[in-house]
Design a protein around this motif. Structure first.
Motif, PDB file in Angstrom:
ATOM      1  N   PHE A   1       0.568  -1.219   0.096  1.00  0.00           N
ATOM      2  CA  PHE A   1       0.489   0.190   0.096  1.00  0.00           C
ATOM      3  C   PHE A   1       1.045   1.140  -0.358  1.00  0.00           C
ATOM      4  O   PHE A   1       0.531   2.568   0.199  1.00  0.00           O
ATOM      5  N   TRP A   2       2.082   1.357  -0.563  1.00  0.00           N
ATOM      6  CA  TRP A   2       3.378   2.635  -0.491  1.00  0.00           C
ATOM      7  C   TRP A   2       2.338   3.277  -1.433  1.00  0.00           C
ATOM      8  O   TRP A   2       2.506   4.810  -0.533  1.00  0.00           O
ATOM      9  N   PHE A   3       2.047   2.975  -1.732  1.00  0.00           N
ATOM     10  CA  PHE A   3       1.414   4.560  -3.056  1.00  0.00           C
ATOM     11  C   PHE A   3       0.494   5.027  -3.177  1.00  0.00           C
ATOM     12  O   PHE A   3      -1.476   5.284  -3.424  1.00  0.00           O
ATOM     13  N   ASP A   4      -0.425   4.120  -1.983  1.00  0.00           N
ATOM     14  CA  ASP A   4      -2.305   4.251  -2.426  1.00  0.00           C
ATOM     15  C   ASP A   4      -2.958   4.516  -1.224  1.00  0.00           C
ATOM     16  O   ASP A   4      -3.873   4.457  -0.226  1.00  0.00           O
ATOM     17  N   HIS A   5      -1.914   5.889  -0.382  1.00  0.00           N
ATOM     18  CA  HIS A   5      -2.174   6.955   0.937  1.00  0.00           C
ATOM     19  C   HIS A   5      -3.346   7.641   0.029  1.00  0.00           C
ATOM     20  O   HIS A   5      -3.422   7.994   1.399  1.00  0.00           O
ATOM     21  N   ASP A   6      -3.928   8.143  -0.736  1.00  0.00           N
ATOM     22  CA  ASP A   6      -4.803   9.171  -1.016  1.00  0.00           C
ATOM     23  C   ASP A   6      -5.518   8.840  -0.171  1.00  0.00           C
ATOM     24  O   ASP A   6      -6.881   8.036   0.062  1.00  0.00           O
ATOM     25  N   VAL A   7      -6.294   9.908   0.023  1.00  0.00           N
ATOM     26  CA  VAL A   7      -8.054  10.417   0.456  1.00  0.00           C
ATOM     27  C   VAL A   7      -8.495  11.039  -0.600  1.00  0.00           C
ATOM     28  O   VAL A   7      -8.110  11.388  -1.100  1.00  0.00           O
ATOM     29  N   SER A   8     -10.013  10.124  -0.721  1.00  0.00           N
ATOM     30  CA  SER A   8     -10.589   9.886  -1.548  1.00  0.00           C
ATOM     31  C   SER A   8     -11.647  11.652  -1.142  1.00  0.00           C
ATOM     32  O   SER A   8     -11.305  12.422  -0.772  1.00  0.00           O
ATOM     33  N   GLY A   9     -12.376  12.236  -2.161  1.00  0.00           N
ATOM     34  CA  GLY A   9     -12.885  13.415  -2.560  1.00  0.00           C
ATOM     35  C   GLY A   9     -14.347  13.324  -0.720  1.00  0.00           C
ATOM     36  O   GLY A   9     -14.092  14.288  -0.210  1.00  0.00           O
ATOM     37  N   TRP A  10     -14.804  11.940  -0.518  1.00  0.00           N
ATOM     38  CA  TRP A  10     -15.738  11.934   0.751  1.00  0.00           C
ATOM     39  C   TRP A  10     -14.233  12.020   1.677  1.00  0.00           C
ATOM     40  O   TRP A  10     -15.067  12.386   2.487  1.00  0.00           O
ATOM     41  N   GLY A  11     -13.305  11.570   1.221  1.00  0.00           N
ATOM     42  CA  GLY A  11     -12.447  11.728   3.089  1.00  0.00           C
ATOM     43  C   GLY A  11     -12.069  12.995   3.261  1.00  0.00           C
ATOM     44  O   GLY A  11     -12.415  13.376   4.492  1.00  0.00           O
ATOM     45  N   TRP A  12     -11.847  13.899   2.361  1.00  0.00           N
ATOM     46  CA  TRP A  12     -11.702  15.614   1.613  1.00  0.00           C
ATOM     47  C   TRP A  12     -12.987  15.918   3.101  1.00  0.00           C
ATOM     48  O   TRP A  12     -12.979  17.260   3.566  1.00  0.00           O
ATOM     49  N   PHE A  13     -14.107  14.755   2.896  1.00  0.00           N
ATOM     50  CA  PHE A  13     -14.764  16.045   2.965  1.00  0.00           C
ATOM     51  C   PHE A  13     -15.464  15.981   4.666  1.00  0.00           C
ATOM     52  O   PHE A  13     -15.518  16.338   5.386  1.00  0.00           O
ATOM     53  N   ALA A  14     -15.258  14.367   4.865  1.00  0.00           N
ATOM     54  CA  ALA A  14     -15.463  14.039   5.686  1.00  0.00           C
ATOM     55  C   ALA A  14     -14.985  14.875   6.895  1.00  0.00           C
ATOM     56  O   ALA A  14     -14.510  14.806   8.404  1.00  0.00           O
TER      57      ALA A  14
END
Length: 88
Positions: free
Chosen positions: A3-16
């Motif tokens: 999971f090294w490169f898969d730590h992005d926060v999705s749009g819903w994550g930013w909203f939350a």
């Protein structure tokens, strides 16, 4: 390592996260206002109701011409007949 490169926060994550931060600060500000406002009320001396008395309001209505002299006297007598409200 998978999971090294898969730590992005999705749009819903930013909203939350944004909604959570706004709610957190709103809670802090509300708590601070309540804490600072409550003691000031407790130390404030007890006084009568603010604003004009019923007799003053009645006299103002009579002075403005909203009620006539007969109505003014009748209402004033009614106010004095019942007296001030009693506290339980």
């Amino acid at each position: 390592m998978m999971f090294w490169f898969d730590h992005d926060v999705s749009g819903w994550g930013w909203f939350a996260m944004s909604a959570g931060m706004v709610a957190f600060w709103a809670l802090i500000v509300t708590a601070a206002v309540l804490l600072f406002r409550t003691p000031s009320r407790a130390t404030e001396p007890t006084r009568g109701p603010s604003g004009p008395s019923p007799e003053q309001l009645l006299a103002e209505r009579f002075a403005r011409g909203e009620i006539g002299e007969e109505d003014y006297r009748w209402r004033l007598d009614a106010l004095h007949a019942f007296g001030p409200p009693t506290k339980h």
